[in-house]
Design a protein around this motif. Sequence first.
Motif, PDB file in Angstrom:
ATOM      1  N   GLN A   1       0.818  -1.202   0.000  1.00 27.09           N
ATOM      2  CA  GLN A   1       0.000   0.000   0.000  1.00 27.09           C
ATOM      3  C   GLN A   1       0.858   1.262   0.000  1.00 27.09           C
ATOM      4  O   GLN A   1       0.563   2.234  -0.715  1.00 27.09           O
ATOM      5  CB  GLN A   1      -0.929  -0.002   1.224  1.00 27.09           C
ATOM      6  N   LYS A   2       1.936   1.254   0.786  1.00 26.27           N
ATOM      7  CA  LYS A   2       2.810   2.433   0.824  1.00 26.27           C
ATOM      8  C   LYS A   2       3.475   2.676  -0.531  1.00 26.27           C
ATOM      9  O   LYS A   2       3.647   3.826  -0.958  1.00 26.27           O
ATOM     10  CB  LYS A   2       3.860   2.261   1.919  1.00 26.27           C
ATOM     11  N   LEU A   3       3.860   1.609  -1.200  1.00 21.83           N
ATOM     12  CA  LEU A   3       4.454   1.745  -2.537  1.00 21.83           C
ATOM     13  C   LEU A   3       3.430   2.306  -3.524  1.00 21.83           C
ATOM     14  O   LEU A   3       3.751   3.164  -4.347  1.00 21.83           O
ATOM     15  CB  LEU A   3       4.976   0.392  -3.015  1.00 21.83           C
TER      16      LEU A   3
ATOM     17  N   THR B   1      11.749  -3.176   7.642  1.00 18.20           N
ATOM     18  CA  THR B   1      12.670  -3.302   6.504  1.00 18.20           C
ATOM     19  C   THR B   1      12.069  -4.178   5.414  1.00 18.20           C
ATOM     20  O   THR B   1      11.027  -4.816   5.603  1.00 18.20           O
ATOM     21  CB  THR B   1      14.008  -3.924   6.964  1.00 18.20           C
ATOM     22  N   VAL B   2      12.761  -4.232   4.304  1.00 17.71           N
ATOM     23  CA  VAL B   2      12.442  -5.167   3.221  1.00 17.71           C
ATOM     24  C   VAL B   2      13.769  -5.685   2.673  1.00 17.71           C
ATOM     25  O   VAL B   2      14.787  -4.985   2.704  1.00 17.71           O
ATOM     26  CB  VAL B   2      11.639  -4.503   2.078  1.00 17.71           C
ATOM     27  N   THR B   3      13.770  -6.911   2.212  1.00 19.05           N
ATOM     28  CA  THR B   3      14.952  -7.447   1.533  1.00 19.05           C
ATOM     29  C   THR B   3      14.735  -7.274   0.035  1.00 19.05           C
ATOM     30  O   THR B   3      13.795  -7.830  -0.535  1.00 19.05           O
ATOM     31  CB  THR B   3      15.162  -8.931   1.869  1.00 19.05           C
ATOM     32  N   VAL B   4      15.598  -6.466  -0.576  1.00 21.96           N
ATOM     33  CA  VAL B   4      15.427  -6.095  -1.985  1.00 21.96           C
ATOM     34  C   VAL B   4      16.141  -7.108  -2.865  1.00 21.96           C
ATOM     35  O   VAL B   4      17.326  -7.401  -2.670  1.00 21.96           O
ATOM     36  CB  VAL B   4      15.968  -4.678  -2.256  1.00 21.96           C
ATOM     37  N   ARG B   5      15.406  -7.605  -3.829  1.00 22.10           N
ATOM     38  CA  ARG B   5      15.981  -8.534  -4.806  1.00 22.10           C
ATOM     39  C   ARG B   5      15.839  -7.906  -6.190  1.00 22.10           C
ATOM     40  O   ARG B   5      14.740  -7.613  -6.644  1.00 22.10           O
ATOM     41  CB  ARG B   5      15.291  -9.888  -4.750  1.00 22.10           C
ATOM     42  N   ASP B   6      16.979  -7.682  -6.860  1.00 20.06           N
ATOM     43  CA  ASP B   6      17.040  -7.077  -8.191  1.00 20.06           C
ATOM     44  C   ASP B   6      16.957  -8.197  -9.235  1.00 20.06           C
ATOM     45  O   ASP B   6      17.658  -9.207  -9.116  1.00 20.06           O
ATOM     46  CB  ASP B   6      18.368  -6.316  -8.322  1.00 20.06           C
ATOM     47  N   ARG B   7      16.106  -8.032 -10.232  1.00 24.13           N
ATOM     48  CA  ARG B   7      15.986  -9.073 -11.262  1.00 24.13           C
ATOM     49  C   ARG B   7      17.314  -9.342 -11.944  1.00 24.13           C
ATOM     50  O   ARG B   7      17.604 -10.479 -12.344  1.00 24.13           O
ATOM     51  CB  ARG B   7      14.938  -8.649 -12.311  1.00 24.13           C
ATOM     52  N   LEU B   8      18.154  -8.311 -12.097  1.00 23.92           N
ATOM     53  CA  LEU B   8      19.431  -8.467 -12.787  1.00 23.92           C
ATOM     54  C   LEU B   8      20.560  -8.864 -11.842  1.00 23.92           C
ATOM     55  O   LEU B   8      21.403  -9.692 -12.174  1.00 23.92           O
ATOM     56  CB  LEU B   8      19.795  -7.164 -13.512  1.00 23.92           C
ATOM     57  N   GLU B   9      20.603  -8.253 -10.646  1.00 27.96           N
ATOM     58  CA  GLU B   9      21.744  -8.436  -9.758  1.00 27.96           C
ATOM     59  C   GLU B   9      21.487  -9.431  -8.639  1.00 27.96           C
ATOM     60  O   GLU B   9      22.407  -9.782  -7.896  1.00 27.96           O
ATOM     61  CB  GLU B   9      22.145  -7.080  -9.162  1.00 27.96           C
ATOM     62  N   GLY B  10      20.229  -9.860  -8.504  1.00 25.72           N
ATOM     63  CA  GLY B  10      19.918 -10.802  -7.433  1.00 25.72           C
ATOM     64  C   GLY B  10      19.696 -10.097  -6.108  1.00 25.72           C
ATOM     65  O   GLY B  10      19.333  -8.915  -6.057  1.00 25.72           O
ATOM     66  N   ASP B  11      19.966 -10.809  -5.009  1.00 27.93           N
ATOM     67  CA  ASP B  11      19.703 -10.297  -3.663  1.00 27.93           C
ATOM     68  C   ASP B  11      20.699  -9.191  -3.319  1.00 27.93           C
ATOM     69  O   ASP B  11      21.913  -9.401  -3.311  1.00 27.93           O
ATOM     70  CB  ASP B  11      19.826 -11.449  -2.658  1.00 27.93           C
ATOM     71  N   ILE B  12      20.188  -7.987  -3.023  1.00 29.81           N
ATOM     72  CA  ILE B  12      21.090  -6.878  -2.676  1.00 29.81           C
ATOM     73  C   ILE B  12      20.931  -6.465  -1.218  1.00 29.81           C
ATOM     74  O   ILE B  12      21.459  -5.432  -0.799  1.00 29.81           O
ATOM     75  CB  ILE B  12      20.898  -5.666  -3.607  1.00 29.81           C
ATOM     76  N   GLY B  13      20.187  -7.276  -0.417  1.00 32.75           N
ATOM     77  CA  GLY B  13      20.170  -7.109   1.029  1.00 32.75           C
ATOM     78  C   GLY B  13      18.968  -6.383   1.584  1.00 32.75           C
ATOM     79  O   GLY B  13      18.143  -5.836   0.862  1.00 32.75           O
ATOM     80  N   ALA B  14      18.918  -6.398   2.914  1.00 31.90           N
ATOM     81  CA  ALA B  14      17.817  -5.757   3.628  1.00 31.90           C
ATOM     82  C   ALA B  14      18.117  -4.282   3.820  1.00 31.90           C
ATOM     83  O   ALA B  14      19.271  -3.875   4.000  1.00 31.90           O
ATOM     84  CB  ALA B  14      17.608  -6.437   4.975  1.00 31.90           C
ATOM     85  N   MET B  15      17.057  -3.465   3.788  1.00 31.01           N
ATOM     86  CA  MET B  15      17.182  -2.030   4.024  1.00 31.01           C
ATOM     87  C   MET B  15      15.839  -1.497   4.504  1.00 31.01           C
ATOM     88  O   MET B  15      14.795  -2.126   4.270  1.00 31.01           O
ATOM     89  CB  MET B  15      17.638  -1.305   2.752  1.00 31.01           C
ATOM     90  N   PRO B  16      15.837  -0.366   5.182  1.00 25.39           N
ATOM     91  CA  PRO B  16      14.577   0.223   5.605  1.00 25.39           C
ATOM     92  C   PRO B  16      13.671   0.467   4.390  1.00 25.39           C
ATOM     93  O   PRO B  16      14.159   0.779   3.295  1.00 25.39           O
ATOM     94  CB  PRO B  16      14.998   1.537   6.267  1.00 25.39           C
ATOM     95  N   LEU B  17      12.377   0.337   4.602  1.00 26.11           N
ATOM     96  CA  LEU B  17      11.438   0.512   3.496  1.00 26.11           C
ATOM     97  C   LEU B  17      11.600   1.873   2.830  1.00 26.11           C
ATOM     98  O   LEU B  17      11.587   1.974   1.596  1.00 26.11           O
ATOM     99  CB  LEU B  17      10.003   0.335   4.001  1.00 26.11           C
ATOM    100  N   ALA B  18      11.796   2.931   3.634  1.00 30.16           N
ATOM    101  CA  ALA B  18      11.946   4.278   3.064  1.00 30.16           C
ATOM    102  C   ALA B  18      13.163   4.351   2.149  1.00 30.16           C
ATOM    103  O   ALA B  18      13.133   4.990   1.087  1.00 30.16           O
ATOM    104  CB  ALA B  18      12.060   5.308   4.191  1.00 30.16           C
ATOM    105  N   GLU B  19      14.245   3.680   2.531  1.00 33.75           N
ATOM    106  CA  GLU B  19      15.460   3.671   1.709  1.00 33.75           C
ATOM    107  C   GLU B  19      15.220   2.905   0.403  1.00 33.75           C
ATOM    108  O   GLU B  19      15.669   3.326  -0.664  1.00 33.75           O
ATOM    109  CB  GLU B  19      16.608   3.035   2.488  1.00 33.75           C
TER     110      GLU B  19
END
Length: 699
Positions: A601-603, A646-664
């Motif tokens: 929802q925030k996104l 937080t959320v763990t961001v996964r890039d389709r091209l680069e794969g897992d790029i780690g956890a970070m605060p949602l705002a970041e």
Amino acid sequence: MLIVILPDDSRREFDDGVSAYDVAAGISGGLARAAIAAEVDGELRDLHAPLVVAEANGTSGKTAGTSPAARSAGAREVNVRVITKKDPEALGIMRHSAAHVMAQAVMRLHQGVGLAFGPTTATGFYYDFQLDKPLSEEDFPAIEAEMAKIVAADERFERMIVPRAKAVEMCRELGQKLKVEHIETGLAGEETLSFYRQGEFLDLCRGKHIPSTGHIGKAFKLLSVAGAYWKGDASRDQLQRLYATAYFDKKELTDYLTQLEEAKRRDHRVLGKQLELFTISQTVGSGLILWLPKGAVIRQTLEDYLKVELRRRGYDAVYTPNIGKIELYQISGHFPYYSDSQFPPIDLSEREGQKPGEGERYLLKPMNCPHHIMIYKSKPRSYRDLPVRLAEFGTVYRFEQSGELNGMTRVRGFCQDDAHIFCTEEQVADEFRGCLEMTQTVLKSLGMNNYRVRLGFRDPNGDKYVGKPEVWDRAEASLKAVCESMNLPDMSVEAGEAAFYGPKADFVVTDCIGREWQLGTVQLDYNLPSKERFGLEYTGADNAPHQPVMIHRAPLGSMERFVGVLIEHFAGAFPLWLAPEQARVLTVSEKSEEYGREVEQKLKEAGFRVTGDYRGSKLGAKIREAQLGLIPYMLVVGEKDAAEGTVTVRDRLEGDIGAMPLAEAMAKLQAEVAAKTVRQVADGGAPPPPIDRGPKNEY
């Protein structure tokens, strides 16, 4: 005596009746062996044809370019350039000869073969056959093997010129009824016709051809077979079109076949269905695109981006109807000039109680420009009002032959990102430059930086153009001066590529696997505003009427075609700012669903196009599904993320790029969208073939 002038301006004397081969042999044995054709006074010739052909009055050859000294000495001069495999014309000549070899092979393997046409295209060649037995890819190995035998036999191509009546008789004896019809109707004005023979094969053909079949070599390949109609008429004979290609070098053939395989993987018709971007319904009609929600997002995003650019650059939005009275297009010249590619007129005579042809007639709009002209003409204009810039995402209609339709890239109804500028002569340079700069900006935003600019000028011998030659000269000089001042990449001038009303600058873009596409265009028009056409005026500072200049421009061209090209260019993996679904929230387990929905929802509130996958499936399966859906980013959330925000961001091209605060994470995505970053990895890498403009005008 004949004086041959070579490309380095050196001169050599020969006896009358010599051929280009004799000239090559006189220079060196190596050149004679490498030669395959010649250019004689700017005209392509067979290598063994006489340089000068005797005329009926006993004289011979062209003498217009012969110097007075040569004429006084009884000599004639002729400019000769020997063509080898290294010259740009060579590949097309060889491929046309390969089309004859392919036809010869088919006739050896099958009985009762009817021959239609066998032209070259920019990427190969084809031949249309009339056959009782359907050809399939299973027949290709046998045809290729027979072609190899003909090439190995090194059979000479022999040209013969015969009177018209004799040509008809020869084709009847050969049982080639399609050729007979073509001579009697399509070539009605020709007094003599040419045939070419290699071995037992004889075909009506203009030429030109290589000296013998051996020059074709081993780098040829049959590609596909498709249906066709005699002369493109669906009411006529059904034919089979056999496509093939040939190169002088095996590596070039291998590279091209690799590129074809990559193109199949990127086929926008396949990806469009898999990714649910568009569909075509035969109930709606061939060549008419139905944009599905995800495809509509891409189109709308492009339109919104362009609308911002248009407002920033001083354009006014307008809307015009999808039909217009036929008189409008008669004034512009679109009718009857484009009549073959237009839908038939809508005749209202019967509805109005009149005899056929007496009532109003309308056309489905083939172009937006006549409508914009009438908006300009709707009130008096002063020089203070100019430039007037009118923009519209306007739908137009063209009647493309059914066999030429191709997904989104060749359609019958399409939307143009069209605009027309009406300006003074003094404003032309700045306005034209602004149009070119806008096109460059749009292409850059999509990472399409590999392009060349083709200046389309009038063919002085062409008959499709409206307006006076001196007006064309002025327009072409203005356009060229502006383009040269901008130092545009790989700029070239091509005669015959102009619009019927004026010269143009086309952006020919090379996609990431090396194919060329003509996309954006800017056109300069002194003719449609003229008294002979629409009679447009503005009141100048001298209080006298003056004619404005018109500029036509479309940075993308057709929205349908452009999106089709983008699908293939990106292989369906669009950059973040353009992707229909920019991110997907994936939950580790059902325990984190509530937090996942909060993230989603925030996104959405921040303007992102996002969905969530809250099924009880394993996380690995969810990731694989998102990868296959070509989603740029995946935001994985678990119980720990819910506790820490937080959320763990996964890039389709680069794969897992780690956890970070949602705002970041949101700031990262927003920055990428704002910059319109293009991060797709280019695949393929095959050398670019030229754009395929279809068959040349050959017998």
